[in-house]
Design a protein around this motif. Structure first.
Motif, PDB file in Angstrom:
ATOM      1  N   GLN A 164      49.824  87.027-139.080  1.00 48.88           N
ATOM      2  CA  GLN A 164      48.511  86.404-139.084  1.00 48.88           C
ATOM      3  C   GLN A 164      48.661  84.891-139.038  1.00 48.88           C
ATOM      4  O   GLN A 164      49.654  84.331-139.521  1.00 48.88           O
ATOM      5  N   ALA A 165      47.649  84.224-138.465  1.00 53.71           N
ATOM      6  CA  ALA A 165      47.676  82.773-138.359  1.00 53.71           C
ATOM      7  C   ALA A 165      46.350  82.201-138.824  1.00 53.71           C
ATOM      8  O   ALA A 165      45.286  82.756-138.550  1.00 53.71           O
ATOM      9  N   ALA A 166      46.423  81.057-139.545  1.00 49.53           N
ATOM     10  CA  ALA A 166      45.250  80.271-139.931  1.00 49.53           C
ATOM     11  C   ALA A 166      45.398  78.909-139.264  1.00 49.53           C
ATOM     12  O   ALA A 166      46.347  78.177-139.558  1.00 49.53           O
ATOM     13  N   LEU A 167      44.473  78.566-138.385  1.00 49.26           N
ATOM     14  CA  LEU A 167      44.601  77.376-137.545  1.00 49.26           C
ATOM     15  C   LEU A 167      43.441  76.424-137.811  1.00 49.26           C
ATOM     16  O   LEU A 167      42.278  76.787-137.649  1.00 49.26           O
ATOM     17  N   LEU A 168      43.785  75.199-138.242  1.00 52.97           N
ATOM     18  CA  LEU A 168      42.756  74.193-138.499  1.00 52.97           C
ATOM     19  C   LEU A 168      43.079  72.978-137.633  1.00 52.97           C
ATOM     20  O   LEU A 168      43.954  72.165-137.975  1.00 52.97           O
ATOM     21  N   SER A 169      42.408  72.887-136.512  1.00 51.18           N
ATOM     22  CA  SER A 169      42.658  71.800-135.566  1.00 51.18           C
ATOM     23  C   SER A 169      41.735  70.636-135.881  1.00 51.18           C
ATOM     24  O   SER A 169      40.521  70.810-136.008  1.00 51.18           O
ATOM     25  N   LYS A 170      42.324  69.441-135.999  1.00 49.67           N
ATOM     26  CA  LYS A 170      41.529  68.236-136.265  1.00 49.67           C
ATOM     27  C   LYS A 170      42.316  67.016-135.793  1.00 49.67           C
ATOM     28  O   LYS A 170      43.542  67.067-135.631  1.00 49.67           O
ATOM     29  N   ALA A 171      41.609  65.948-135.548  1.00 47.15           N
ATOM     30  CA  ALA A 171      42.269  64.713-135.105  1.00 47.15           C
ATOM     31  C   ALA A 171      43.098  64.128-136.244  1.00 47.15           C
ATOM     32  O   ALA A 171      42.687  64.156-137.409  1.00 47.15           O
ATOM     33  N   THR A 172      44.268  63.618-135.900  1.00 48.56           N
ATOM     34  CA  THR A 172      45.129  62.978-136.899  1.00 48.56           C
ATOM     35  C   THR A 172      45.746  61.722-136.309  1.00 48.56           C
ATOM     36  O   THR A 172      45.896  61.591-135.092  1.00 48.56           O
ATOM     37  N   ARG A 173      46.124  60.818-137.171  1.00 44.14           N
ATOM     38  CA  ARG A 173      46.779  59.593-136.724  1.00 44.14           C
ATOM     39  C   ARG A 173      48.156  59.934-136.165  1.00 44.14           C
ATOM     40  O   ARG A 173      48.942  60.644-136.788  1.00 44.14           O
ATOM     41  N   GLY A 174      48.419  59.445-134.966  1.00 41.33           N
ATOM     42  CA  GLY A 174      49.695  59.734-134.322  1.00 41.33           C
ATOM     43  C   GLY A 174      49.786  61.142-133.775  1.00 41.33           C
ATOM     44  O   GLY A 174      50.884  61.585-133.424  1.00 41.33           O
ATOM     45  N   HIS A 175      48.661  61.870-133.698  1.00 47.23           N
ATOM     46  CA  HIS A 175      48.618  63.246-133.164  1.00 47.23           C
ATOM     47  C   HIS A 175      49.558  64.169-133.930  1.00 47.23           C
ATOM     48  O   HIS A 175      50.198  65.057-133.360  1.00 47.23           O
ATOM     49  N   LEU A 176      49.628  63.962-135.252  1.00 49.80           N
ATOM     50  CA  LEU A 176      50.559  64.722-136.084  1.00 49.80           C
ATOM     51  C   LEU A 176      49.991  66.089-136.420  1.00 49.80           C
ATOM     52  O   LEU A 176      48.792  66.268-136.584  1.00 49.80           O
ATOM     53  N   VAL A 177      50.892  67.084-136.557  1.00 50.60           N
ATOM     54  CA  VAL A 177      50.496  68.423-136.971  1.00 50.60           C
ATOM     55  C   VAL A 177      51.509  68.936-137.993  1.00 50.60           C
ATOM     56  O   VAL A 177      52.719  68.761-137.834  1.00 50.60           O
ATOM     57  N   HIS A 178      50.994  69.539-139.076  1.00 45.38           N
ATOM     58  CA  HIS A 178      51.817  70.210-140.075  1.00 45.38           C
ATOM     59  C   HIS A 178      51.637  71.713-139.922  1.00 45.38           C
ATOM     60  O   HIS A 178      50.508  72.180-139.712  1.00 45.38           O
TER      61      HIS A 178
ATOM     62  N   THR B 198      55.426  67.978-136.501  1.00 47.28           N
ATOM     63  CA  THR B 198      55.722  67.413-135.195  1.00 47.28           C
ATOM     64  C   THR B 198      54.440  66.784-134.657  1.00 47.28           C
ATOM     65  O   THR B 198      53.482  66.569-135.405  1.00 47.28           O
ATOM     66  N   VAL B 199      54.429  66.477-133.355  1.00 47.38           N
ATOM     67  CA  VAL B 199      53.234  65.919-132.723  1.00 47.38           C
ATOM     68  C   VAL B 199      52.650  66.957-131.773  1.00 47.38           C
ATOM     69  O   VAL B 199      53.288  67.945-131.413  1.00 47.38           O
ATOM     70  N   ARG B 200      51.421  66.728-131.369  1.00 49.91           N
ATOM     71  CA  ARG B 200      50.612  67.708-130.630  1.00 49.91           C
ATOM     72  C   ARG B 200      51.364  68.357-129.477  1.00 49.91           C
ATOM     73  O   ARG B 200      51.455  69.588-129.385  1.00 49.91           O
ATOM     74  N   GLU B 201      51.941  67.554-128.598  1.00 48.78           N
ATOM     75  CA  GLU B 201      52.494  68.109-127.367  1.00 48.78           C
ATOM     76  C   GLU B 201      53.745  68.940-127.587  1.00 48.78           C
ATOM     77  O   GLU B 201      54.152  69.715-126.724  1.00 48.78           O
ATOM     78  N   HIS B 202      54.387  68.800-128.752  1.00 45.30           N
ATOM     79  CA  HIS B 202      55.671  69.483-128.980  1.00 45.30           C
ATOM     80  C   HIS B 202      55.562  70.716-129.864  1.00 45.30           C
ATOM     81  O   HIS B 202      56.569  71.404-130.065  1.00 45.30           O
ATOM     82  N   LEU B 203      54.384  71.031-130.404  1.00 40.61           N
ATOM     83  CA  LEU B 203      54.307  72.177-131.305  1.00 40.61           C
ATOM     84  C   LEU B 203      54.709  73.488-130.635  1.00 40.61           C
ATOM     85  O   LEU B 203      55.511  74.244-131.217  1.00 40.61           O
ATOM     86  N   PRO B 204      54.232  73.828-129.423  1.00 35.35           N
ATOM     87  CA  PRO B 204      54.652  75.102-128.813  1.00 35.35           C
ATOM     88  C   PRO B 204      56.167  75.203-128.641  1.00 35.35           C
ATOM     89  O   PRO B 204      56.776  76.241-128.947  1.00 35.35           O
ATOM     90  N   ALA B 205      56.798  74.121-128.152  1.00 33.26           N
ATOM     91  CA  ALA B 205      58.254  74.145-127.974  1.00 33.26           C
ATOM     92  C   ALA B 205      58.962  74.260-129.316  1.00 33.26           C
ATOM     93  O   ALA B 205      59.979  74.949-129.449  1.00 33.26           O
ATOM     94  N   LEU B 206      58.447  73.580-130.335  1.00 31.23           N
ATOM     95  CA  LEU B 206      59.064  73.640-131.661  1.00 31.23           C
ATOM     96  C   LEU B 206      58.994  75.051-132.225  1.00 31.23           C
ATOM     97  O   LEU B 206      59.952  75.523-132.854  1.00 31.23           O
ATOM     98  N   LEU B 207      57.888  75.753-131.999  1.00 31.32           N
ATOM     99  CA  LEU B 207      57.793  77.130-132.478  1.00 31.32           C
ATOM    100  C   LEU B 207      58.864  78.002-131.829  1.00 31.32           C
ATOM    101  O   LEU B 207      59.415  78.907-132.460  1.00 31.32           O
ATOM    102  N   GLY B 208      59.185  77.710-130.564  1.00 28.13           N
ATOM    103  CA  GLY B 208      60.258  78.451-129.906  1.00 28.13           C
ATOM    104  C   GLY B 208      61.608  78.178-130.551  1.00 28.13           C
ATOM    105  O   GLY B 208      62.427  79.089-130.744  1.00 28.13           O
TER     106      GLY B 208
ATOM    107  N   ALA C 160      48.653  76.135-139.393  1.00 29.42           N
ATOM    108  CA  ALA C 160      48.827  74.820-138.796  1.00 29.42           C
ATOM    109  C   ALA C 160      47.604  73.984-139.103  1.00 29.42           C
ATOM    110  O   ALA C 160      46.469  74.464-139.037  1.00 29.42           O
ATOM    111  N   VAL C 161      47.838  72.715-139.429  1.00 26.22           N
ATOM    112  CA  VAL C 161      46.758  71.780-139.730  1.00 26.22           C
ATOM    113  C   VAL C 161      47.073  70.472-139.010  1.00 26.22           C
ATOM    114  O   VAL C 161      48.164  69.914-139.176  1.00 26.22           O
ATOM    115  N   GLY C 162      46.148  70.000-138.201  1.00 31.73           N
ATOM    116  CA  GLY C 162      46.347  68.735-137.523  1.00 31.73           C
ATOM    117  C   GLY C 162      45.937  68.795-136.074  1.00 31.73           C
ATOM    118  O   GLY C 162      45.102  69.617-135.663  1.00 31.73           O
ATOM    119  N   ASP C 163      46.535  67.935-135.274  1.00 30.94           N
ATOM    120  CA  ASP C 163      46.172  67.787-133.858  1.00 30.94           C
ATOM    121  C   ASP C 163      47.062  68.709-133.020  1.00 30.94           C
ATOM    122  O   ASP C 163      48.234  68.401-132.788  1.00 30.94           O
TER     123      ASP C 163
END
Length: 875
Positions: free
Chosen positions: A468-482, A547-557, A649-652
């Motif tokens: 299961q996944a809980a996804l909270l997408s929101k704008a962050t400084r530096g496009h950061l995601v936790h 990580t940052v927004r554009e790298h989350l999919p690759a990081l999950l891999g 996931a929480v962030g951009d």
């Protein structure tokens, strides 16, 4: 005031101490003024100030504008000197009443009326620099400075009296004047007149010159700094061109007034005298050194003894140093003899008698005792040397001349200078005047971290069967995601005897995969601008990602690769085990670790092979050592899979891209074994107190714990949470106020509750650090405060302040993206939403004082506490 061996002490009403040393055997008079200020009294940025003042006082005042010229015209041999604890001004001249009266007048005027003009400071700066540079050319002097700066961590004895070049060249004239007004005062000085003079007439002139100076109302500032006892040998190396090699061995020794100082004086002669000293016989006579020497500094605060060698060349330096230390520290196995002691005493007493017999030097000799605290020490030290017994000298040698109290300083001549660039400050104004920053890092919209908004913005998705996944997408400084990925596996039976194996598997997941060696994996994480942290948890593993927004999919891999295909190499396992064993070894001398371990073992009375068992630290070391690489690989094959997993996931980030990456990399990865949460039911624990001794640990630690029969879903949960905040969690809590603020016994005392979300079994704990000698006072303060709060309860004012603080703290926690991601993952596991947190907040806001006090009295039972204290306790 008093008279000793022909020296009479007087004191003016303003505090000036006067010593008269009449000697008609030689028609000369010497006047010495000792001001009790030296480099020991300088503050940050003021190094060299005492010495600089010594120079500037000779620049005169309105009444005495040309002091040096007048000294010359009158035939006075005059000068000054500055040392750690004092500054001296002295003059010797053929007995002459006019010169004596004039010089006394100059000294009194210089004490309070020195001009200290900026022009004089600028003119004298070249002279002071030249004196500094002269000292910098002396390798032996510079080596002593380097040795002392290594030897003393905090005390000003570790700083050169002449000061730092930057402090001297940038001295603030206003600060210099303040330093002068602070320390130059009659009640901080001793005037010594020796030689041929009329005592009654001199006292009259002193009263005329010094008597009108008022005694300042402000007290003299204290100089409280003392270095801690040295806890291991230290070394420093000086490399410069030219000269011959030198080796110094320095040891901390007691201050001049201490009874052992006399023994150290004699020891310096026993070891360093020529030709009879041990160092001379062992190293100079055998041609291993050109010269050997030793001395002890008698100072107001703990000083130092130096034993040194001068060598012919660098060849043989290490061997000579070894022999030097062997002679110094080998006195325990090669004791001092009676003949050595008597020879050293005779030599020292001869030098003392010669200095006392000379009217021109006795004043300077007395000034060193004055700097140590009292002029009578001049005679007391002589008496102590006269009466020294062999046992006292041997004891002092073994007590102070030891390895852990030693600092070795080496001078190694070299022609190859490899210096770093000169230190310079940066012109920040010029450097940043046109700086614009990165325009891409713009401000982001405000996110409301309320439970309702979090629930409204969070998307819960069943990614694959069991994930299961809980996804909270929101704008962050530096496009950061936790993000957070938790895998759960095993049962309490399946995990039997596997606690250390599970932890080691988790520790190896970031040490390389089957496709990527360890460095390649680290490089890929850097390329993805990612931080990944893996932690073994009860019945599972938890991975925190950033990580940052554009790298989350690759990081999950990449994370899926780490989890599914870890390398699990034997070499990496050995490294991780060594690190774990080292931390456990260190933990066995840590008061916090030992006391926590003692309490946790009592709170978890399970069999040794149960995953819930808490082993003793030594036993855990044995269990870690026993784990082999095949056990680690077998554990991974048996348990790892994504059939029971939560992701948050929480962030951009792009939600669909994240879901797709999870399905692609974790879909179909079935867990080989079933999962059932490890239960932690309420257990009955016998109360008690355990005291553990940790030698040579300056800090002690006390912990108390109490199992509580409730979970975070219990109706009493909000009330007890607020009661605990009032008791010991908040910065104005009862225990904090009593133990830290009122009694000053601890840097920190805290209570917390480890809340159980599944079963009615939470644990309340108290922890406090303190000095070992204060254990009784800390326990008494805690016991009294607990009794008081349980009897009287909290006040309405306390409740309202704590209510606001606790609600603000909960809101702050929800505003931290990393914490929020962890909470979302846990909520998935519990089947909760943040509406539960909202309900708790609302309940906290409504709680009455009666409800909070009742909850504390219902659950907090001091008579049931499990206590453990660890520290260097005397009993």
């Amino acid at each position: 005031m008093t008279e000793i061996e022909g020296i009479a002490e007087y004191r003016l009403a303003n505090g000036l101490q006067i010593l008269l040393v009449p000697d008609g055997g030689k028609p000369t008079t010497t006047v010495n003024l000792t001001v009790r200020v030296g480099s020991r009294h300088e503050n940050y940025g003021e190094t060299g100030m005492a010495h600089l003042l010594e120079h500037l006082l000779f620049k005169g005042s309105e009444r005495y504008p040309e002091a040096w010229a007048e000294f010359s015209r009158r035939g006075l041999r005059a000068n000054g000197s500055t040392w750690y604890d004092r500054t001296n001004y002295f003059a010797s001249f053929a007995s002459n009443e006019d010169n004596l009266r004039w010089y006394l007048g100059w000294l009194a005027d210089a004490m309070v009326n020195a001009t200290l003009a900026r022009s004089a400071l600028e003119a004298e700066m070249t002279v002071v620099r030249n004196e500094m540079e002269m000292g910098e050319n002396d390798a032996g002097r510079v080596l002593l400075e380097r040795g002392l700066s290594t030897m003393y961590l905090w005390h000003n004895y570790g700083k050169s009296t002449i000061g730092a070049r930057s402090d001297i060249e940038n001295v603030d004239i206003a600060a210099l004047r303040r330093f002068y007004r602070t320390h130059y005062r009659p009640d901080n000085a001793t005037l010594i007149v020796s030689g041929l003079f009329d005592a009654a007439q001199v006292l009259t002139w002193i009263q005329e010159s010094f008597g009108p100076i008022p005694k300042p109302e402000r007290p003299l500032p204290a100089a409280p700094t003392l270095d801690p006892v040295q806890d291991g040998e230290r070394e420093v190396v000086l490399r410069r061109p030219g000269g011959v090699p030198l080796v110094y061995a320095l040891y901390h020794v007691p201050p001049g007034p201490h009874p052992d100082h006399a023994a150290m004086r004699v020891l310096a002669l026993i070891l360093g005298d020529s030709p009879g000293g041990r160092l001379h016989r062992a190293l100079v006579e055998t041609s291993r050194a050109a010269a050997a020497f030793a001395f002890t500094q008698g100072l107001a605060d703990p000083g130092y003894a130096l034993f040194g060698l001068q060598l012919q060349s660098e060849k043989g330096l290490i061997e000579a140093e070894r022999m030097l230390l062997e002679e110094i520290e080998g006195l325990a196995v090669r004791p001092i003899t009676v003949s050595e002691l008597e020879r050293a005493k005779a030599r020292w007493l001869k030098q003392w008698e010669l200095s006392f017999a000379n009217a021109e030097t006795v004043g300077v000799a007395l000034s060193e005792s004055i700097a140590q605290g009292d002029w009578r020490l001049f005679f007391l030290t002589r008496d102590r040397v006269r009466n020294l017994q062999l046992e006292a000298v041997q004891r002092a040698a073994e007590q102070y001349l030891r390895r852990d109290n030693r600092t070795v300083a080496r001078y190694v001549p070299t022609q190859e200078l490899r210096r770093a660039p000169d230190p310079r400050r940066v012109d920040l104004v010029g450097m940043l005047q046109d700086y614009q920053g990165d325009p891409r890092l713009a401000a982001v919209p405000t996110f409301e971290a309320s439970p309702a908004n979090i629930d409204a913005r969070t998307r819960v998705v069943s990614v694959t069967e069991g994930l299961q996944a809980a996804l909270l997408s929101k704008a962050t400084r530096g496009h950061l995601v936790h993000a957070r990925l938790d895998l759960r596996f095993g049962t309490v039976e399946d995990l039997r005897g596997q606690a250390e194996v599970a932890a080691l598997v988790a520790a190896l997941l970031d040490k390389g995969t089957r496709r990527r060696p360890r460095q390649a994996l680290a490089d890929e994480l850097d390329r993805l601008r990612a931080d990944v942290s893996v932690q073994s948890v009860d019945g599972g593993v938890s991975v925190a990602l950033r990580t940052v927004r554009e790298h989350l999919p690759a990081l999950l891999g990449v994370v899926a690769e780490m989890l599914r295909e870890p390398a699990l190499e034997a070499a990496a396992l050995d490294e991780v085990k060594r690190q774990w064993l080292a931390s456990l070894e260190e933990a066995q001398r840590s008061p916090e670790e030992l006391a926590d371990n003692a309490v946790l073992r009592r709170l978890h009375p399970y069999p040794e092979d149960d995953v819930r068992h808490v082993p003793a630290l030594a036993a855990q070391m044995e269990r870690v050592r026993a784990v082999g690489v095949e056990q680690v690989r077998a554990f991974h094959r048996r348990f790892y899979g994504a059939s029971f997993a939560q992701f948050s996931a929480v962030g951009d980030f792009d939600e669909q891209a994240a879901i797709q990456a999870l399905r692609s990399h974790l879909g179909g990865w079935k867990s080989p074994a079933r999962y059932q949460r490890v239960p932690r039911p309420m257990v009955t624990v016998e109360p008690g107190f355990e005291r553990l001794r940790t030698p040579d640990q300056r800090n002690a630690y006390l912990r108390a714990s109490l199992p509580l029969p409730l979970s975070d879903g219990d109706p009493d949960y909000p009330a007890l949470m607020l009661a605990n905040y009032l008791l010991g969690q908040g910065g104005s809590s009862r225990l904090w106020t009593r133990v830290r603020e009122t009694e000053g016994l601890s840097y920190g005392i805290h209570t917390h509750v480890e809340w159980n979300a599944w079963e009615p079994h939470s644990v309340w704990s108290l922890s406090v650090i303190f000095a070992p000698d204060n254990l009784g006072r800390v326990r008494r303060a805690i016991d009294e405060e607990l009794k008081r709060v349980l009897t009287e309860g909290f006040t309405a004012e306390e409740l309202e302040a704590a209510r606001k603080g606790l609600l603000a703290l909960r809101q702050l926690s929800r505003a931290q993206d990393g914490h929020l991601a962890a909470a979302l993952a846990e909520n998935l596991r519990l089947g909760r939403r943040f509406a539960v947190s909202q309900a708790v907040d609302e309940r906290i806001a409504q709680l009455s004082l009666q409800e909070v006090n009742a909850a504390l009295r219902k659950y907090l039972k001091p008579e049931r506490f499990v206590w453990a204290a660890a520290g260097d306790f005397r009993e």
